[in-house]
Design a protein around this motif. Structure first.
Motif, PDB file in Angstrom:
ATOM      1  N   VAL A   2       8.092  23.938  -6.165  1.00 15.61           N
ATOM      2  CA  VAL A   2       9.449  24.463  -6.249  1.00 15.61           C
ATOM      3  C   VAL A   2      10.002  24.765  -4.872  1.00 15.61           C
ATOM      4  O   VAL A   2      11.158  24.479  -4.569  1.00 15.61           O
ATOM      5  N   VAL A  21      21.486  29.496  -9.456  1.00 13.95           N
ATOM      6  CA  VAL A  21      20.099  29.080  -9.259  1.00 13.95           C
ATOM      7  C   VAL A  21      19.162  30.263  -9.494  1.00 13.95           C
ATOM      8  O   VAL A  21      18.062  30.109 -10.046  1.00 13.95           O
ATOM      9  N   VAL A  24      18.599  30.492 -13.042  1.00  7.52           N
ATOM     10  CA  VAL A  24      17.662  29.458 -13.490  1.00  7.52           C
ATOM     11  C   VAL A  24      16.225  29.894 -13.215  1.00  7.52           C
ATOM     12  O   VAL A  24      15.347  29.759 -14.068  1.00  7.52           O
ATOM     13  N   ARG A  25      15.993  30.413 -12.006  1.00  9.13           N
ATOM     14  CA  ARG A  25      14.653  30.876 -11.666  1.00  9.13           C
ATOM     15  C   ARG A  25      14.200  31.995 -12.616  1.00  9.13           C
ATOM     16  O   ARG A  25      13.053  32.018 -13.082  1.00  9.13           O
ATOM     17  N   ARG A  38       8.716  23.783 -13.706  1.00 12.49           N
ATOM     18  CA  ARG A  38       9.761  24.545 -13.001  1.00 12.49           C
ATOM     19  C   ARG A  38      10.376  23.701 -11.892  1.00 12.49           C
ATOM     20  O   ARG A  38      11.591  23.725 -11.661  1.00 12.49           O
ATOM     21  N   SER A  39       9.543  22.967 -11.207  1.00 12.46           N
ATOM     22  CA  SER A  39      10.032  22.123 -10.119  1.00 12.46           C
ATOM     23  C   SER A  39      11.025  21.081 -10.630  1.00 12.46           C
ATOM     24  O   SER A  39      12.091  20.870 -10.055  1.00 12.46           O
ATOM     25  N   LEU A  42      14.325  22.871 -11.694  1.00 10.89           N
ATOM     26  CA  LEU A  42      15.094  23.359 -10.552  1.00 10.89           C
ATOM     27  C   LEU A  42      15.728  22.207  -9.777  1.00 10.89           C
ATOM     28  O   LEU A  42      16.907  22.274  -9.388  1.00 10.89           O
ATOM     29  N   HIS A  45      18.780  21.004 -11.510  1.00  8.94           N
ATOM     30  CA  HIS A  45      19.973  21.830 -11.353  1.00  8.94           C
ATOM     31  C   HIS A  45      20.510  21.819  -9.926  1.00  8.94           C
ATOM     32  O   HIS A  45      21.709  22.026  -9.725  1.00  8.94           O
ATOM     33  N   TYR A  46      19.675  21.578  -8.983  1.00 12.51           N
ATOM     34  CA  TYR A  46      20.191  21.363  -7.625  1.00 12.51           C
ATOM     35  C   TYR A  46      21.046  20.110  -7.592  1.00 12.51           C
ATOM     36  O   TYR A  46      22.071  20.049  -6.898  1.00 12.51           O
TER      37      TYR A  46
END
Length: 391
Positions: A2, A21, A24-25, A38-39, A42, A45-46
């Protein structure tokens, strides 16, 4: 990993995006997603950097690719759906397909998840939080936690309207499953299996509710023939001390089932002894119910011959007559296993009698007697303590 997201990207994102973000986390942490998943989420969403609105779980999930969406839901829901009784016996492959078809939902505390009479065509699988089911009088009847399938009768096509009011008690998160998708994915035979699971679950709940009887502290077992007044006075005294007492003349339900519920729903059964008490069919039945339920029992005996007490030549209560000669054989153990508390009418002694009954309720272990035939010569004020045991 991540943290391997290029730092240059953070220089470009707006404050609102950084807040997003962060949400999201937080969501991923709350869901306990593994690091590799998770990676992926994330990074996804980036890549969605132009989106400016704050996220609900539905919005967050909608941004994922179909494959990633399936992976996340499978991780979040699979453990819950496998534990849900509704889906017991359904093949794991079918369950995975159902999980992939679910849509996320979230309810703030106090919101209706289903409302009785409202049309619907989907069920809600509760994954996190606590909800409450209410009856028609708006009285809470059951708390629902993770693994509960809410609105399953509608979701499975048993009816077209929700039959129960269910509201979120805390913030509730879970996933919706539409009836049409359930039928098309699982097939009619599996749907029928799940419907049978519902019927089985409802039957078990009915049985459980029958055992979930009203609670009392004391049940007064006595003969109406010569002990009703004494039992009523004792019940009133205990009530004034703050205890809840099952006394037949106070009950609306005096049926056999009502009396049995009273015995099984009470912490301690008080057997009031007088002449012929253990010849009365209902008294015997109440003591047998208490024995079957493992209830604690104490004996209280009449002391005044004017109120029916059978007395020996020396003026003491005739336990041999009442507990042996008049009693059936399965009651003879009361003679050797229990001391009895004398029933007192005088105010100064009555308080001591009630104190002993109260001590039996609050600390039964402390009232054990070493005397195997203690009931033969009860001595309430001699320093000996009355035996309280399970029948």
């Amino acid at each position: 990993q991540v943290n391997s997201i290029p730092h240059t990207y953070h220089d470009k994102e707006s404050k609102k995006m950084r807040d997003e973000v962060s949400l999201v986390r937080t969501w991923m942490k709350k869901r306990h997603l593994p690091r590799d998943l998770r990676s992926k989420v994330l990074k996804s969403h980036y890549a969605y950097a132009e989106e400016q609105s704050l996220l609900t779980e539905s919005e967050l999930m909608s941004r994922l690719s179909p494959q990633l969406h399936r992976e996340v839901i499978s991780f979040v829901v699979s453990d819950t759906i496998f534990r849900c009784p509704l889906f017991w016996g359904v093949h794991s492959t079918t369950l995975q397909k159902l999980v992939s078809a679910m849509k996320p939902g979230c309810f703030k505390p106090g919101r209706f998840i289903t409302k009785c009479g409202a049309p619907g065509r989907r069920l809600f699988l509760l994954v996190r939080g606590e909800a409450v089911e209410f009856d028609v009088s708006n009285k809470p009847v059951e708390r629902l936690r993770a693994g509960a399938a809410i609105g399953s009768d509608v979701g499975l096509g048993i009816c077209d309207e929700y039959t129960k009011d269910v509201r979120s008690h805390s913030e509730c998160e879970g996933y919706w499953l539409a009836r049409d998708l359930l039928s098309s994915i699982a097939g009619e035979s599996v749907v029928k299996d799940i419907q049978r699971n519902i019927l089985r679950s409802e039957t078990q709940r009915t049985r459980d509710s029958q055992h979930n009887r009203e609670h009392w502290d004391f049940f007064i077992s006595h003969s109406q023939m010569n002990s009703s007044d004494q039992a009523g006075m004792m019940a009133a005294d205990l009530k004034r001390r703050g205890y809840k007492v099952w006394y037949d003349n106070w009950q609306a339900d005096k049926t056999q089932e009502g009396m049995r519920n009273g015995v099984e729903g009470s912490e301690l059964v008080v057997l009031f002894l007088n002449d012929m008490t253990l010849t009365r069919p209902w008294v015997l039945q109440e003591i047998r119910w208490a024995k079957a339920a493992g209830k604690q029992l104490i004996l209280v005996h009449e002391t005044d011959a004017r109120h029916g007490a059978p007395l020996t030549k020396d003026g003491t209560f005739d336990f041999q007559r009442v507990l042996v000669e008049q009693a059936p054989e399965d009651m003879h153990h009361l003679m050797k296993d229990f001391e009895s508390i004398p029933y007192m009418r005088q105010l100064r002694w009555r308080s001591a009698m009630l104190d002993q009954i109260e001590e039996a309720y609050l600390n039964p272990g402390a009232l054990a007697s070493d005397s195997p035939d203690a009931v033969v010569a009860p001595a309430m004020f001699s320093g000996r303590r009355s035996l309280v045991a399970r029948v």
